[in-house]
Design a protein around this motif. Structure first.
Motif, PDB file in Angstrom:
ATOM      1  N   LEU A  89      10.008  28.719   4.155  1.00  0.00           N
ATOM      2  CA  LEU A  89      10.690  27.037   4.152  1.00  0.00           C
ATOM      3  C   LEU A  89      10.883  26.333   4.708  1.00  0.00           C
ATOM      4  N   VAL A  90      11.308  25.048   4.506  1.00  0.00           N
ATOM      5  CA  VAL A  90      10.935  24.236   5.407  1.00  0.00           C
ATOM      6  C   VAL A  90      12.486  23.219   5.455  1.00  0.00           C
ATOM      7  N   ALA A  91      12.988  23.195   5.661  1.00  0.00           N
ATOM      8  CA  ALA A  91      14.430  21.880   5.849  1.00  0.00           C
ATOM      9  C   ALA A  91      13.744  20.702   5.324  1.00  0.00           C
ATOM     10  N   VAL A  92      13.401  20.258   4.364  1.00  0.00           N
ATOM     11  CA  VAL A  92      13.452  18.278   4.341  1.00  0.00           C
ATOM     12  C   VAL A  92      14.337  17.180   4.574  1.00  0.00           C
ATOM     13  N   GLN A  93      13.131  16.457   5.540  1.00  0.00           N
ATOM     14  CA  GLN A  93      14.385  14.800   5.595  1.00  0.00           C
ATOM     15  C   GLN A  93      13.684  14.005   5.148  1.00  0.00           C
ATOM     16  N   THR A  94      14.300  12.587   5.666  1.00  0.00           N
ATOM     17  CA  THR A  94      13.793  11.711   5.639  1.00  0.00           C
ATOM     18  C   THR A  94      12.944  10.762   6.693  1.00  0.00           C
ATOM     19  N   PRO A  95      12.426  10.224   7.186  1.00  0.00           N
ATOM     20  CA  PRO A  95      11.443   8.917   5.954  1.00  0.00           C
ATOM     21  C   PRO A  95      10.546   9.783   5.771  1.00  0.00           C
ATOM     22  N   GLN A  96      10.189   9.375   4.142  1.00  0.00           N
ATOM     23  CA  GLN A  96       9.344  10.253   3.342  1.00  0.00           C
ATOM     24  C   GLN A  96       8.624   8.771   2.958  1.00  0.00           C
ATOM     25  N   ALA A  97       7.043   8.988   3.478  1.00  0.00           N
ATOM     26  CA  ALA A  97       5.963   8.009   2.696  1.00  0.00           C
ATOM     27  C   ALA A  97       5.111   8.381   1.460  1.00  0.00           C
ATOM     28  N   PHE A  98       5.471   7.048   0.395  1.00  0.00           N
ATOM     29  CA  PHE A  98       4.347   7.517  -0.410  1.00  0.00           C
ATOM     30  C   PHE A  98       3.277   6.510  -0.700  1.00  0.00           C
ATOM     31  N   ARG A  99       1.900   6.688  -1.223  1.00  0.00           N
ATOM     32  CA  ARG A  99       1.119   5.744  -1.440  1.00  0.00           C
ATOM     33  C   ARG A  99       1.820   5.038  -3.102  1.00  0.00           C
ATOM     34  N   LEU A 100       2.435   3.734  -3.175  1.00  0.00           N
ATOM     35  CA  LEU A 100       3.655   2.993  -3.839  1.00  0.00           C
ATOM     36  C   LEU A 100       2.971   3.461  -5.734  1.00  0.00           C
ATOM     37  N   ASP A 101       1.507   3.373  -5.903  1.00  0.00           N
ATOM     38  CA  ASP A 101       1.549   3.356  -7.518  1.00  0.00           C
ATOM     39  C   ASP A 101       2.357   5.451  -7.190  1.00  0.00           C
ATOM     40  N   ALA A 102       2.483   6.259  -6.582  1.00  0.00           N
ATOM     41  CA  ALA A 102       2.344   7.022  -6.481  1.00  0.00           C
ATOM     42  C   ALA A 102       3.920   7.561  -7.002  1.00  0.00           C
ATOM     43  N   LEU A 103       4.600   6.677  -6.640  1.00  0.00           N
ATOM     44  CA  LEU A 103       5.895   6.729  -6.261  1.00  0.00           C
ATOM     45  C   LEU A 103       6.452   5.343  -7.824  1.00  0.00           C
ATOM     46  N   ARG A 104       5.719   5.285  -7.788  1.00  0.00           N
ATOM     47  CA  ARG A 104       6.803   3.936  -9.098  1.00  0.00           C
ATOM     48  C   ARG A 104       6.168   5.257 -10.270  1.00  0.00           C
ATOM     49  N   ARG A 105       4.721   5.765 -10.546  1.00  0.00           N
ATOM     50  CA  ARG A 105       4.640   6.653 -11.518  1.00  0.00           C
ATOM     51  C   ARG A 105       5.938   7.819 -11.434  1.00  0.00           C
ATOM     52  N   ALA A 106       6.082   7.667 -10.309  1.00  0.00           N
ATOM     53  CA  ALA A 106       7.048   9.378  -9.661  1.00  0.00           C
ATOM     54  C   ALA A 106       8.598   8.944 -10.475  1.00  0.00           C
ATOM     55  N   HIS A 107       9.100   8.096 -10.484  1.00  0.00           N
ATOM     56  CA  HIS A 107       9.628   7.310 -10.738  1.00  0.00           C
ATOM     57  C   HIS A 107       9.868   7.449 -12.375  1.00  0.00           C
ATOM     58  N   ALA A 108       9.394   6.345 -12.908  1.00  0.00           N
ATOM     59  CA  ALA A 108       9.156   6.024 -14.443  1.00  0.00           C
ATOM     60  C   ALA A 108       9.923   7.103 -15.187  1.00  0.00           C
ATOM     61  N   SER A 109      10.017   7.587 -15.116  1.00  0.00           N
ATOM     62  CA  SER A 109      10.826   8.731 -16.082  1.00  0.00           C
ATOM     63  C   SER A 109      12.515   8.419 -16.299  1.00  0.00           C
ATOM     64  N   GLU A 162       0.607  -0.764   0.208  1.00  0.00           N
ATOM     65  CA  GLU A 162      -0.392  -0.084  -0.413  1.00  0.00           C
ATOM     66  C   GLU A 162       0.622   1.373  -0.010  1.00  0.00           C
ATOM     67  N   ILE A 163       1.887   1.196   0.468  1.00  0.00           N
ATOM     68  CA  ILE A 163       2.654   2.610   1.352  1.00  0.00           C
ATOM     69  C   ILE A 163       4.693   1.900   0.984  1.00  0.00           C
ATOM     70  N   VAL A 164       4.844   2.775   0.260  1.00  0.00           N
ATOM     71  CA  VAL A 164       6.111   2.999   1.007  1.00  0.00           C
ATOM     72  C   VAL A 164       7.340   3.922   1.107  1.00  0.00           C
ATOM     73  N   VAL A 165       8.402   3.487   2.313  1.00  0.00           N
ATOM     74  CA  VAL A 165       7.981   4.627   3.360  1.00  0.00           C
ATOM     75  C   VAL A 165      10.468   4.724   2.516  1.00  0.00           C
ATOM     76  N   VAL A 166      10.750   5.558   1.650  1.00  0.00           N
ATOM     77  CA  VAL A 166      12.297   6.044   1.660  1.00  0.00           C
ATOM     78  C   VAL A 166      12.226   7.040   3.108  1.00  0.00           C
ATOM     79  N   HIS A 167      14.011   6.266   3.201  1.00  0.00           N
ATOM     80  CA  HIS A 167      14.294   6.448   3.892  1.00  0.00           C
ATOM     81  C   HIS A 167      16.197   6.446   4.183  1.00  0.00           C
ATOM     82  N   ASP A 168      16.866   7.766   3.687  1.00  0.00           N
ATOM     83  CA  ASP A 168      18.383   7.417   3.998  1.00  0.00           C
ATOM     84  C   ASP A 168      19.478   7.092   5.384  1.00  0.00           C
TER      85      ASP A 168
END
Ligand code: C5P
Length: 200
Positions: A136-156, A78-84
Motif C-alpha cells: 500500500l501507499v498513501a497518495v498525495q497531490t500534486p498529480q500530473a497528467f497528459r492533458l488528453d488522458a485527464l480530459r478523457r478520464a473526466h469525460a464520463s 502538454e501536461i496538467v498538474v492537479v493540486h489540492d
C-alpha cells in the motif's frame, strides 16, 4: 509545450468547521502557499474557488471542481498538474518529480508514501481483513497528467477522491513517485497546528 496547474480550493471545509483555504499559515494563507509553489513549478495556474470568491468557480464535488478547472486549460497544453490547496507544504521539487514521470511516458504520476499504520478493512465495527501494508501507499497531490488522458478520464463525469483513480478506471497508466512526509493535507485544526510547527 506548456505545463498548467489546477489548484482546487473550492471545498467547504466541513471537517475543519469553516473554509480552511483562507486560514493563515506562516505569514500568508494555506491557499496562497499552494498557488505560490504551483506558480514556481508550472507555466500557468488555474485556481478553483467557492462561488463568489473569483477565479474559476468550483462544483459540488472535488471531481466537479477539477472538471471546471480543466475547462480553463488551453487545448495545446502538454501536461496538467492537479493540486489540492489543502496541501500547502508541497515543494516545487515534488511538482517536478510528477511532471518528469509523465514526460517519461506515463499517462499520470502521483506521489505516494509508505503506510506506517496497519490498515484493516471494516464493516461498521467488525474487522473483515488486515491488508498487507507492504503493498500500500498513501497518495498525495500534486498529480500530473497528459492533458488528453485527464480530459478523457473526466469525460464520463465520474467521481473519485483523486483524479488518478479516474485515469486508472479509464485504463490509463499511472505511476507512483516518492511523496514527501511533510506534504500533509490540512483537514482539521490539529493539522494546521502541525503545519505551523513544520514551518517553524
Ligand atoms: O474534500 P477533500 O478534502 O478531498 O478536498 C481536497 C481538495 O479539493 C481541497 O483543497 C478542497 O478545497 C478541494 N475541493 C474542491 N471542490 C469540492 C471539494 C473539495 O475544490 N467540491
Amino acid at each position: 509545450l506548456s505545463v498548467w496547474a489546477i489548484v482546487v480550493a473550492a471545498g467547504s471545509g466541513s471537517r475543519f468547521g469553516r473554509p480552511k483555504q483562507f486560514e493563515s499559515l506562516g505569514g500568508t494563507t494555506i491557499l496562497q502557499r499552494s498557488i505560490d509553489v504551483a506558480s514556481r513549478a508550472c507555466d500557468d495556474v488555474v485556481v478553483v474557488l467557492p462561488a463568489g470568491e473569483g477565479g474559476v468557480t468550483g462544483g459540488a464535488t472535488r471531481s466537479d471542481s477539477v472538471r471546471n478547472g480543466l475547462a480553463a486549460v488551453p487545448h495545446d497544453a502538454e501536461i496538467v498538474v492537479v493540486h489540492d490547496a489543502a496541501r500547502p507544504l508541497v515543494t516545487p521539487a515534488l511538482f517536478k518529480a510528477v511532471i518528469d514521470a509523465v514526460r517519461a511516458g506515463a499517462d499520470a504520476a502521483v506521489p505516494g508514501v509508505a503506510v506506517s499504520d496497519t490498515i484493516k478493512r471494516i464493516d461498521g465495527e467488525r474487522v473483515l481483513e488486515t491488508l498487507d501494508r507492504a503493498e500500500l501507499v498513501a497518495v498525495q497531490t500534486p498529480q500530473a497528467f497528459r492533458l488528453d488522458a485527464l480530459r478523457r478520464a473526466h469525460a464520463s463525469g465520474g467521481d473519485a477522491t483523486d483524479d488518478a483513480a479516474l485515469v486508472e478506471a479509464a485504463g490509463g497508466s499511472v505511476v507512483v513517485v516518492p511523496g514527501e512526509a511533510t506534504n500533509i493535507k490540512i483537514t482539521t485544526p490539529d493539522d494546521l497546528r502541525v503545519a505551523e510547527a513544520l514551518l517553524s
